[in-house]
Scaffold this motif. Structure first.
Motif, PDB file in Angstrom:
ATOM      1  N   LEU A 441       5.268  73.960  -9.924  1.00  0.00           N
ATOM      2  CA  LEU A 441       4.156  73.064 -10.511  1.00  0.00           C
ATOM      3  C   LEU A 441       3.342  72.267 -11.122  1.00  0.00           C
ATOM      4  O   LEU A 441       2.838  71.402 -11.866  1.00  0.00           O
ATOM      5  N   ILE A 442       4.569  72.518 -12.881  1.00  0.00           N
ATOM      6  CA  ILE A 442       4.415  70.997 -14.300  1.00  0.00           C
ATOM      7  C   ILE A 442       5.360  69.982 -13.309  1.00  0.00           C
ATOM      8  O   ILE A 442       4.561  68.890 -13.924  1.00  0.00           O
ATOM      9  N   ASP A 443       5.820  70.028 -12.513  1.00  0.00           N
ATOM     10  CA  ASP A 443       6.877  68.912 -11.587  1.00  0.00           C
ATOM     11  C   ASP A 443       5.384  68.499 -11.297  1.00  0.00           C
ATOM     12  O   ASP A 443       5.124  66.673 -11.145  1.00  0.00           O
ATOM     13  N   GLU A 444       4.694  68.627 -10.559  1.00  0.00           N
ATOM     14  CA  GLU A 444       3.974  68.242  -9.712  1.00  0.00           C
ATOM     15  C   GLU A 444       2.764  67.571 -10.747  1.00  0.00           C
ATOM     16  O   GLU A 444       1.938  66.329 -11.034  1.00  0.00           O
ATOM     17  N   ALA A 445       2.325  68.745 -11.940  1.00  0.00           N
ATOM     18  CA  ALA A 445       1.359  67.820 -12.793  1.00  0.00           C
ATOM     19  C   ALA A 445       1.765  66.350 -13.158  1.00  0.00           C
ATOM     20  O   ALA A 445       0.602  66.077 -14.098  1.00  0.00           O
ATOM     21  N   THR A 446       3.445  66.129 -13.521  1.00  0.00           N
ATOM     22  CA  THR A 446       4.217  65.780 -14.321  1.00  0.00           C
ATOM     23  C   THR A 446       3.796  64.184 -13.614  1.00  0.00           C
ATOM     24  O   THR A 446       2.845  63.217 -13.955  1.00  0.00           O
ATOM     25  N   ASP A 447       4.053  64.018 -12.380  1.00  0.00           N
ATOM     26  CA  ASP A 447       3.565  63.245 -11.737  1.00  0.00           C
ATOM     27  C   ASP A 447       1.945  62.781 -11.145  1.00  0.00           C
ATOM     28  O   ASP A 447       1.517  61.683 -11.199  1.00  0.00           O
ATOM     29  N   LEU A 448       1.989  63.527 -11.855  1.00  0.00           N
ATOM     30  CA  LEU A 448       0.037  63.195 -11.767  1.00  0.00           C
ATOM     31  C   LEU A 448      -0.608  62.348 -13.008  1.00  0.00           C
ATOM     32  O   LEU A 448      -1.407  61.109 -12.487  1.00  0.00           O
ATOM     33  N   ILE A 449       0.004  62.888 -13.853  1.00  0.00           N
ATOM     34  CA  ILE A 449       0.234  61.636 -14.438  1.00  0.00           C
ATOM     35  C   ILE A 449       0.486  60.484 -14.765  1.00  0.00           C
ATOM     36  O   ILE A 449       0.048  59.546 -15.278  1.00  0.00           O
ATOM     37  N   ARG A 450       1.903  60.658 -14.694  1.00  0.00           N
ATOM     38  CA  ARG A 450       2.974  59.755 -14.743  1.00  0.00           C
ATOM     39  C   ARG A 450       3.843  59.184 -13.307  1.00  0.00           C
ATOM     40  O   ARG A 450       4.207  60.702 -13.121  1.00  0.00           O
ATOM     41  N   ARG A 451       4.200  58.364 -12.579  1.00  0.00           N
ATOM     42  CA  ARG A 451       4.622  58.144 -11.604  1.00  0.00           C
ATOM     43  C   ARG A 451       6.157  58.518 -11.809  1.00  0.00           C
ATOM     44  O   ARG A 451       7.020  58.111 -11.955  1.00  0.00           O
ATOM     45  N   THR A 452       6.180  58.996 -10.910  1.00  0.00           N
ATOM     46  CA  THR A 452       7.991  59.864 -10.614  1.00  0.00           C
ATOM     47  C   THR A 452       8.853  58.830 -10.504  1.00  0.00           C
ATOM     48  O   THR A 452       8.536  58.250  -9.299  1.00  0.00           O
ATOM     49  N   HIS A 453       9.621  58.345 -10.704  1.00  0.00           N
ATOM     50  CA  HIS A 453      10.903  57.725 -10.080  1.00  0.00           C
ATOM     51  C   HIS A 453      11.482  57.542  -8.960  1.00  0.00           C
ATOM     52  O   HIS A 453      11.643  58.910  -8.204  1.00  0.00           O
ATOM     53  N   SER A 454      11.394  56.583  -7.747  1.00  0.00           N
ATOM     54  CA  SER A 454      11.602  57.002  -6.600  1.00  0.00           C
ATOM     55  C   SER A 454      13.287  56.639  -6.610  1.00  0.00           C
ATOM     56  O   SER A 454      13.352  55.758  -6.959  1.00  0.00           O
ATOM     57  N   LEU A 455      14.001  57.213  -5.822  1.00  0.00           N
ATOM     58  CA  LEU A 455      15.654  56.606  -5.525  1.00  0.00           C
ATOM     59  C   LEU A 455      15.799  56.237  -4.068  1.00  0.00           C
ATOM     60  O   LEU A 455      14.075  56.266  -2.964  1.00  0.00           O
ATOM     61  N   GLY A 456      16.501  55.617  -3.370  1.00  0.00           N
ATOM     62  CA  GLY A 456      16.555  54.720  -2.319  1.00  0.00           C
ATOM     63  C   GLY A 456      16.919  55.722  -1.744  1.00  0.00           C
ATOM     64  O   GLY A 456      16.009  55.078  -0.500  1.00  0.00           O
ATOM     65  N   HIS A 457      17.847  56.792  -1.369  1.00  0.00           N
ATOM     66  CA  HIS A 457      17.654  57.937  -0.276  1.00  0.00           C
ATOM     67  C   HIS A 457      18.139  58.950  -1.096  1.00  0.00           C
ATOM     68  O   HIS A 457      19.042  58.816  -2.095  1.00  0.00           O
ATOM     69  N   VAL A 458      17.845  60.149  -0.444  1.00  0.00           N
ATOM     70  CA  VAL A 458      17.542  61.635  -0.917  1.00  0.00           C
ATOM     71  C   VAL A 458      18.384  62.411   0.717  1.00  0.00           C
ATOM     72  O   VAL A 458      17.846  61.482   1.219  1.00  0.00           O
ATOM     73  N   VAL A 459      19.162  63.682   0.425  1.00  0.00           N
ATOM     74  CA  VAL A 459      19.549  64.356   1.309  1.00  0.00           C
ATOM     75  C   VAL A 459      18.836  65.578   0.615  1.00  0.00           C
ATOM     76  O   VAL A 459      19.436  65.724  -0.804  1.00  0.00           O
ATOM     77  N   VAL A 460      19.084  66.366   1.271  1.00  0.00           N
ATOM     78  CA  VAL A 460      17.911  67.682   0.784  1.00  0.00           C
ATOM     79  C   VAL A 460      18.915  68.916   2.094  1.00  0.00           C
ATOM     80  O   VAL A 460      18.282  68.646   3.066  1.00  0.00           O
ATOM     81  N   ASP A 461      19.682  69.115   1.175  1.00  0.00           N
ATOM     82  CA  ASP A 461      20.006  70.247   2.413  1.00  0.00           C
ATOM     83  C   ASP A 461      19.297  71.822   2.446  1.00  0.00           C
ATOM     84  O   ASP A 461      19.337  71.799   1.191  1.00  0.00           O
ATOM     85  N   GLU A 462      20.068  72.376   3.329  1.00  0.00           N
ATOM     86  CA  GLU A 462      19.112  74.002   3.701  1.00  0.00           C
ATOM     87  C   GLU A 462      18.002  73.736   2.847  1.00  0.00           C
ATOM     88  O   GLU A 462      17.221  74.789   2.662  1.00  0.00           O
ATOM     89  N   ALA A 463      17.058  72.793   4.201  1.00  0.00           N
ATOM     90  CA  ALA A 463      15.687  72.196   3.488  1.00  0.00           C
ATOM     91  C   ALA A 463      14.956  73.033   3.887  1.00  0.00           C
ATOM     92  O   ALA A 463      13.758  73.574   4.116  1.00  0.00           O
ATOM     93  N   GLN A 464      15.348  74.388   5.035  1.00  0.00           N
ATOM     94  CA  GLN A 464      14.637  75.726   5.417  1.00  0.00           C
ATOM     95  C   GLN A 464      14.040  76.481   4.112  1.00  0.00           C
ATOM     96  O   GLN A 464      12.597  76.956   4.476  1.00  0.00           O
TER      97      GLN A 464
END
Length: 679
Positions: A441-464
């Motif tokens: 939730l704090i991360d969400e609020a942080t992004d509402l205040i200032r944009r989160t840095h975006s990467l070129g590619h992200v892999v997320v495993d066990e995403a379910q």
């Protein structure tokens, strides 16, 4: 005694020796580079030195890792006209490119276009390949080879025994790469483009994790400059899992990929507490993003007083109605809270400059900046658009019932608000017992205040196992990039587990992602996956069961026992086989089993600790088993695994995970009756 010149195995061994010599020469060339006169300053020197160091590491020759694993003999030169009589070329396929002193290739990187037929060519579509040769190795030395004459219609199609042996090879230590065994349907996903997001639904043993990691390696090969600027990230479910997979990419020569858990990404505060399941589900719901947004922008108030800026002998007045227009225009633009707050003083200053110009003055940008820093302007901005700390915002929402009710009205009902409201409000951000869901939730609020840095590619495993809010946190890290999402809906073991990939991808911000399903099982033996699949109708009715392609059915036994002594004996029996063994049990059973193993004199490891030839048994709590694999598994007390979870469906999913960790054999031991779903 000299070796006959027509001995194919001797020729291949000779090429391997020459390739190793060439790789060593490539490494020595890099090590001998003198950069003392080619850098303008110490910063450039540091950067170049680090790049050279990484290059040297990438050129390491691992003695037990084959430098090449296959060979392709083309009918014609790749890219040339297939004219009659045109001479073909021969390429050795390996983990990295190796060339001789003249620059001629001795080993071709498996990711190069010319290597693709090694994975995709068939008798139906030989892709201009006359011969595909696979090599068998023993401790880094070629000991066998196997040929397929793809363009010969007279040759009978048969299963590659070397391929089967490589898939079933006993494993000790961390996860290995699968470059020698990638199948056509896997290769299609691996080589999919950088611009698109791919979601891979794959049951146990289908190789989805390996496919995701190899896709990263392929993308770094095909788009190296772009990804060097933007970065790549692999997200795993826990540290044990990341430790298990951490050697795959370095073995392929890729050393720059970051690895993290979701908790690492959102580590804005120290985690000291845990949530009950009900609270965690509500906090993980995407509706909380709307609540946070409302709460944040409630700090913006419309101005009621004018701003008067004094410069020299002149006073410039911006009326309240004009200030309100500026504030409303910034709100309508829907930019980040912090960016709008930074823009507000400049907008007010611009309004002052317009007045100056009308009066005949000619102010420049320096005057506007000075007005923006004026104390009256600063005071107005502080009153109208105050700075907000994201952690303090979440703290107030979870501590102040009235504040939460005001901003959750129409979004969360009273019971949901009550579930997430702290019974005892914390005094400060540091004193609060934050949970992992709170950090998101704090991360969400942080992004509402200032944009989160975006990467070129992200892999997320066990995403379910991610909550909608966690998907949003991951999605923020690839808003301008792409993602590879890996998971199995049948293995979802959190109360908020993903119900459908379409829903998950929408939360990730990638609703148009391509969903691929892997159903061919390469790792789990036939008898084991057939037994585990009895649970599928109860845990994921819509999923296609995994069909094992293994010719070897593997060892499988369900054994009633009288106590822990018999469980230890089952482990001892499996340890007589080559490879690793995992003893998986409900978390509450682990201390008792640990004591029994110590009493029996059998050394064991915890998940994440690397197995060795002397210590090949790992004692695994069922909660940490996901994503891990062992040659042999003893699964202790299935009923206890199910009963340890808050509901039966989650328990059966946890059991499904535990049942499918074995690569060569599984022994199920039980004193209590088995769950009826396994009958």
């Amino acid at each position: 005694m000299s070796t006959p010149v027509d001995d194919p195995l001797a020729r291949e061994r000779s090429h391997l020796a020459a390739s190793r010599t060439a790789l060593r020469a490539m490494r020595e060339d890099v090590e001998s580079l003198d950069i003392s006169d080619v850098t303008a300053n110490w910063v450039n020197a540091e950067v170049l030195a680090r790049q050279i160091e990484e290059r040297i590491k990438a050129l390491a020759d691992l003695s037990d890792t084959p430098l090449f694993f296959g060979r392709l003999d083309y009918l014609h030169a790749p890219g040339s006209e297939k004219a009659e009589g045109a001479e073909g070329e021969r390429f050795y396929i390996g983990r990295r490119h190796v060339h001789d002193h003249d620059g001629d290739p001795m080993v071709i990187d498996w990711r190069a276009p010319v290597s693709q037929p090694f994975y995709r060519a068939s008798r139906k579509d030989p892709m201009d390949i006359a011969l595909r040769r696979r090599f068998g190795y023993t401790r880094g030395d070629i000991t066998a080879y196997e040929d397929e004459h793809l363009s010969d219609p007279a040759e009978v199609s048969r299963t590659s025994k070397l391929l089967q042996q490589e898939i079933e090879r006993p494993r000790v230590g961390p996860m290995r790469d699968i470059v020698a065994t990638i199948q056509p349907e896997q290769d299609e996903i691996v080589r999919s483009g950088l611009s698109g997001t791919v979601c891979v639904q794959g049951g146990p043993g289908t190789g989805k994790t390996a496919v995701g990691l190899h896709r990263v390696a392929y993308l770094l090969y095909a788009h190296r400059e772009r990804l060097a600027r933007t970065g790549t990230l692999v997200i795993g479910p826990n540290r044990s899992f990341l430790h298990y997979i951490e050697q795959v990419l370095p073995a392929l020569g890729e050393l720059t990929v970051q690895q993290a858990t979701v908790a690492d990404l959102v580590a804005h505060v120290e985690i000291k507490g845990t949530d009950e399941a009900t609270a965690a589900v509500v906090k993980g719901d995407a509706r909380l993003a709307r609540v946070l947004r409302r709460a944040l922008y409630s700090h913006v108030t419309m101005p009621t007083e004018p701003v008067v800026v004094v410069r020299g002998s002149r006073r410039w007045r911006v009326p309240a109605y004009e200030l309100e227009e500026i504030v409303r225009e910034l709100l309508d633009r829907d930019i980040r809270y912090g960016a709008a707050r930074e823009a507000l003083p400049q907008r007010i200053a611009h309004a002052v400059l317009v007045q100056m110009e009308r009066s005949g003055e000619a102010p420049d940008d320096r005057v506007q900046d000075a007005v923006a820093r004026n104390s009256a302007v600063k005071a107005a901005v502080k009153a109208v658009w105050p700075a907000v700390d994201p952690a303090k915002l979440v703290l107030r929402l979870l501590s102040d019932g009235e504040f939460l009710a005001e901003h959750a009205d129409g979004i969360l009902d009273e019971d949901e608000q009550k579930a997430i409201l702290w019974a005892k409000p914390a005094r400060s951000v540091k004193a609060a017992k934050w949970s992992t869901a709170d950090a998101v939730l704090i991360d969400e609020a942080t992004d509402l205040i200032r944009r989160t840095h975006s990467l070129g590619h992200v892999v997320v495993d066990e995403a379910q196992d991610l909550s909608p809010m966690q998907y949003r946190a991951v999605g923020r890290r690839c808003t301008t990039g792409s993602a590879t999402v890996l998971g199995d809906l049948a293995q979802g073991t959190t109360p908020w587990a993903t119900r459908s990939w379409q829903e998950a991808l929408a939360h990730l911000g990638k609703p148009d992602a391509l969903v691929e399903e892997l159903t061919a099982g390469f790792r789990v033996p036939t008898d084991v996956i057939t037994y585990a699949s009895r649970l599928l109708p109860h845990i994921a009715p819509g999923l296609t069961p995994v069909a094992s392609i293994r010719e070897n059915p593997g060892h499988f036994e369900v054994r009633p026992v009288s106590g822990t002594t018999d469980v230890v004996e089952a482990c001892r029996e499996l340890l007589r086989h080559e490879g690793s063994t995992g003893l998986i049990a409900a978390d509450v059973r682990v201390p008792e089993l640990a004591g029994a193993l110590r009493q029996a004199g059998i050394p064991y490891l915890a998940p994440g600790e690397e197995t060795t030839t002397d210590t090949r048994l790992t004692l695994v709590p069922a909660s940490l088993a996901k994503g891990l694999e062992y040659d042999y598994v003893v699964l202790d007390e299935p009923r206890a695994v199910v009963d340890a979870e808050p509901d039966e469906r989650t328990g059966l999913r946890r059991l499904y995970v535990a049942l499918t960790r074995a690569v060569s054999g599984l022994t199920v031991t039980h004193t209590a009756p088995l769950p009826p779903q396994l009958a």
